[in-house]
Design an enzyme around this catalytic site. Structure first.
Site, short mmCIF file in Angstrom:
data_model
loop_
_atom_site.label_atom_id
_atom_site.label_comp_id
_atom_site.label_asym_id
_atom_site.label_seq_id
_atom_site.Cartn_x
_atom_site.Cartn_y
_atom_site.Cartn_z
N ARG A 14 96.49 53.17 66.56
CA ARG A 14 94.39 53.80 66.26
C ARG A 14 94.37 55.03 66.13
O ARG A 14 93.81 55.62 65.53
CB ARG A 14 93.81 52.47 66.92
CG ARG A 14 92.02 53.22 66.35
CD ARG A 14 91.20 52.37 67.45
NE ARG A 14 91.10 51.69 68.73
CZ ARG A 14 91.61 51.68 69.80
NH1 ARG A 14 91.13 52.89 70.39
NH2 ARG A 14 91.87 50.63 71.06
N ASP B 70 81.19 66.01 49.35
CA ASP B 70 81.87 64.71 49.13
C ASP B 70 82.47 65.44 47.61
O ASP B 70 81.42 65.68 46.29
CB ASP B 70 80.26 63.69 48.75
CG ASP B 70 80.93 62.68 48.23
OD1 ASP B 70 82.64 62.48 47.77
OD2 ASP B 70 80.98 61.62 48.95
N LYS C 153 89.08 56.46 44.90
CA LYS C 153 88.52 56.65 43.32
C LYS C 153 90.59 57.66 43.61
O LYS C 153 91.30 57.12 43.25
CB LYS C 153 87.67 57.65 43.48
CG LYS C 153 86.09 56.98 44.93
CD LYS C 153 85.90 55.66 44.09
CE LYS C 153 84.82 54.41 44.52
NZ LYS C 153 84.66 55.33 45.86
N1 PLP Z 1 81.27 58.80 48.15
C1 PLP Z 1 81.29 58.80 46.58
C2 PLP Z 1 80.67 60.16 45.45
C3 PLP Z 1 81.36 57.83 45.74
O1 PLP Z 1 81.42 57.65 45.09
C4 PLP Z 1 81.66 56.18 47.10
C5 PLP Z 1 81.86 54.99 47.09
O2 PLP Z 1 81.94 55.22 45.38
C6 PLP Z 1 81.96 56.73 48.45
C7 PLP Z 1 81.45 58.32 48.52
C8 PLP Z 1 81.50 55.92 48.95
O3 PLP Z 1 83.31 55.38 49.25
P1 PLP Z 1 84.08 54.44 49.26
O4 PLP Z 1 84.02 53.28 48.62
O5 PLP Z 1 85.76 54.53 49.10
O6 PLP Z 1 83.63 53.74 51.00
#
Ligand code: PLP
Length: 398
Positions: free
Chosen positions: A65, A189, A214
Site C-alpha cells: 500500500r 484535469d 483513458k
Molecule cells: N476526469 C475525466 C475528464 C473523466 O472523463 C473521468 C472518467 O471518465 C474521470 C476524471 C474519472 O476517472 P476514472 O473513471 O478513472 O475514475
C-alpha cells in the site's frame, strides 16, 4: 579508470534523461533496467509485503500500500510525461481527485467549471460538501467571473480542459495568472488532451490530474488515476494520503498502464488524424446541427486550443438537427464500429449519450445549461481505419 567510466556513464545518463523528447519519454521516461535480473520490461511485483533482515532493515519496500516497485516505475513515468518532479498513482481517476480535495479543510472553497465530468461533480457535491468544503461551478472562460467568486476561503481552481463532453477549452495560462496572484492551487484535469497534446505544468498549473484509464493506458483494460506536480510539500501530503487512505492501484494495473504509455505518442497522432476527418465529415453532413471539436475554426475556443495544445485530440461531440432523446439513442444503436460504452481514449472507437450515461448524475437543469442536452452525442474516435469509421457513421444516418 573504473571511476572515470562510472562518472562518464552517469553524466550521459543524466544528460539523455533530462533532455529526452516526448516520444522517447513515453518509452524511457523515469525508467531504469530492473536490478534483479536486468529485465528490460518492468516486472509485475505481485506481492503485498517484503522480507526484512531485521525490523526496519529492508530494500526500501515494506508493504505494497505504501510502495511497490511496479507502481514506483509508473509514478516515475507519470512525472516524466508531464515534466513534473513527482507522479502519484491511484486506483482510479476519481481516487486521484479525492486525494486532492482531502488536502482541504472544512470551510475551504473550490471554483470549478459548470461543464465538469459527472463523476467529479458527484464526488464534489455528494461527498465533500458533506464535510464542509464548498464548490462553485461557473464558466472558466471568463477570468473576471472566476475572480468574482474568489474570497479568503478559496483554495483551489479546478479546471478540466478540454471538458467532458462539451469539449470546451479553458486558457490554462490565464487561470494560472489569477491562481498565482491569489495564492491558490490550480489543478488541471488533463485527461482529454493527454500529455502528448498539452502539459499544464508548463502553462502554470500546480497539479495535473489524469484518468489514466483513458489515453495513458489506452486499451480500455485498466482503471487508474494519476497526479503530477512539482511542489515538495504538497507531494509529501499526497503520498501521505495515498498511503493513509489506501486507494492504490495493483501492480498488474500499473504494468498495463506502463505498457500502454509506451505507445501513447503513436496512438495520439492517429486519434487526432481520425478525429479531424470525422469532424469534417460531420460538419459537412446535412443532418448535423453542430460539431464540437477544438480543431475546427468554428469552435469557439479554437484560438486558445491552438495556443496551448499541440493538436486537437480524439474526442468530439455533436448534435443532430431536431433529434429527440429516442431518435438520438436509435442513432447510437445503429453504430457498429463505434461501440456504445462509457469511457474514452482506448484504441477502439466508442460512442456515448452523455445525458443518460456519463452525466446522468448531474441535475437536468445544470446539465442542459452547460449544453448536455438529450440530442448530444459524444465520440471517442479510435485508431481504426478512417474509411470504416466514416462508413459506420454514414450507415447510422440512413
Ligand atoms: N476526469 C475525466 C475528464 C473523466 O472523463 C473521468 C472518467 O471518465 C474521470 C476524471 C474519472 O476517472 P476514472 O473513471 O478513472 O475514475
Amino acid at each position: 579508470k573504473i571511476i572515470y567510466t562510472f562518472v562518464l556513464e552517469l553524466l550521459c545518463f543524466i544528460l539523455i534523461f533530462r533532455i529526452m523528447k516526448f516520444n522517447t519519454k513515453t518509452i524511457h521516461g523515469g525508467q531504469k533496467i530492473d536490478p534483479a535480473f536486468n529485465s528490460v520490461m518492468q516486472p509485475i511485483y505481485q506481492t503485498s509485503t517484503y522480507a526484512q533482515k531485521s525490523p526496519g532493515v529492508n530494500k526500501g519496500f515494506e508493504y505494497s500500500r505504501t510502495h511497490n516497485p511496479t507502481r514506483t516505475a509508473l509514478q516515475n513515468s507519470f512525472a516524466s510525461l508531464e515534466n513534473a518532479k513527482y507522479g502519484v498513482a491511484f486506483s482510479s481517476g476519481l481516487a486521484a481527485i479525492d486525494a486532492i480535495i482531502k488536502l482541504l479543510s472544512p470551510g475551504d472553497e473550490v471554483i470549478s467549471t459548470n461543464d465538469l465530468y459527472g463523476g467529479t461533480f458527484r464526488l464534489f457535491t455528494k461527498v465533500f460538501e458533506k464535510y464542509g468544503v464548498k464548490f462553485h461551478f461557473t464558466s472558466l472562460h471568463n477570468v473576471s467571473d472566476v475572480e468574482s467568486l474568489i474570497n479568503e476561503n478559496t483554495k483551489v481552481i479546478w479546471a478540466e480542459t478540454p471538458t467532458n463532453p462539451m469539449i470546451n477549452i479553458f486558457d490554462i495560462e490565464a487561470l494560472s495568472i489569477i491562481s498565482k496572484a491569489k495564492n491558490l492551487l490550480l489543478v488541471v484535469d488533463n485527461t482529454f488532451a493527454s500529455p502528448y497534446l498539452q502539459n499544464p505544468i508548463n502553462l502554470g498549473a500546480d497539479i495535473v490530474m489524469h484518468s489514466a484509464t483513458k489515453y495513458l493506458a489506452g486499451h480500455s483494460d485498466v482503471v487508474l488515476g494519476a497526479l503530477m506536480l512539482n511542489d515538495d510539500e504538497i507531494a509529501e501530503k499526497l503520498y501521505f494520503i495515498q498511503n493513509a487512505s489506501g486507494a492504490v492501484p495493483g501492480p498488474q494495473d500499473c504494468f498495463l498502464t506502463l505498457r500502454g504509455i509506451k505507445t501513447l505518442h503513436v496512438r495520439m497522432q492517429r486519434h487526432c488524424e481520425n478525429a479531424h476527418k470525422v469532424a469534417n465529415f460531420l460538419t459537412n453532413h446535412e443532418m448535423v446541427e453542430k460539431v464540437y471539436w477544438p480543431g475546427l475554426d468554428s469552435h469557439k475556443n479554437h484560438d486558445v486550443a491552438k495556443k496551448q495544445m499541440s493538436g486537437f485530440g480524439g474526442m468530439l461531440s455533436f448534435r443532430i438537427k431536431d433529434f429527440n432523446k429516442e431518435q438520438t439513442i436509435k442513432f447510437l444503436e445503429k453504430l457498429h464500429l463505434f461501440t456504445l460504452a462509457e469511457s474514452l481514449g482506448g484504441v477502439e472507437s466508442l460512442c456515448g449519450h452523455p445525458a443518460t450515461m456519463t452525466h446522468a448524475s448531474i441535475p437536468v437543469e445544470e446539465r442542459e445549461k452547460s449544453g448536455v442536452t438529450d440530442s448530444l452525442i459524444r465520440l471517442s474516435v479510435g485508431i481504426e481505419d478512417i474509411d470504416d469509421l466514416i462508413d459506420d457513421l454514414k450507415n447510422a444516418f440512413l
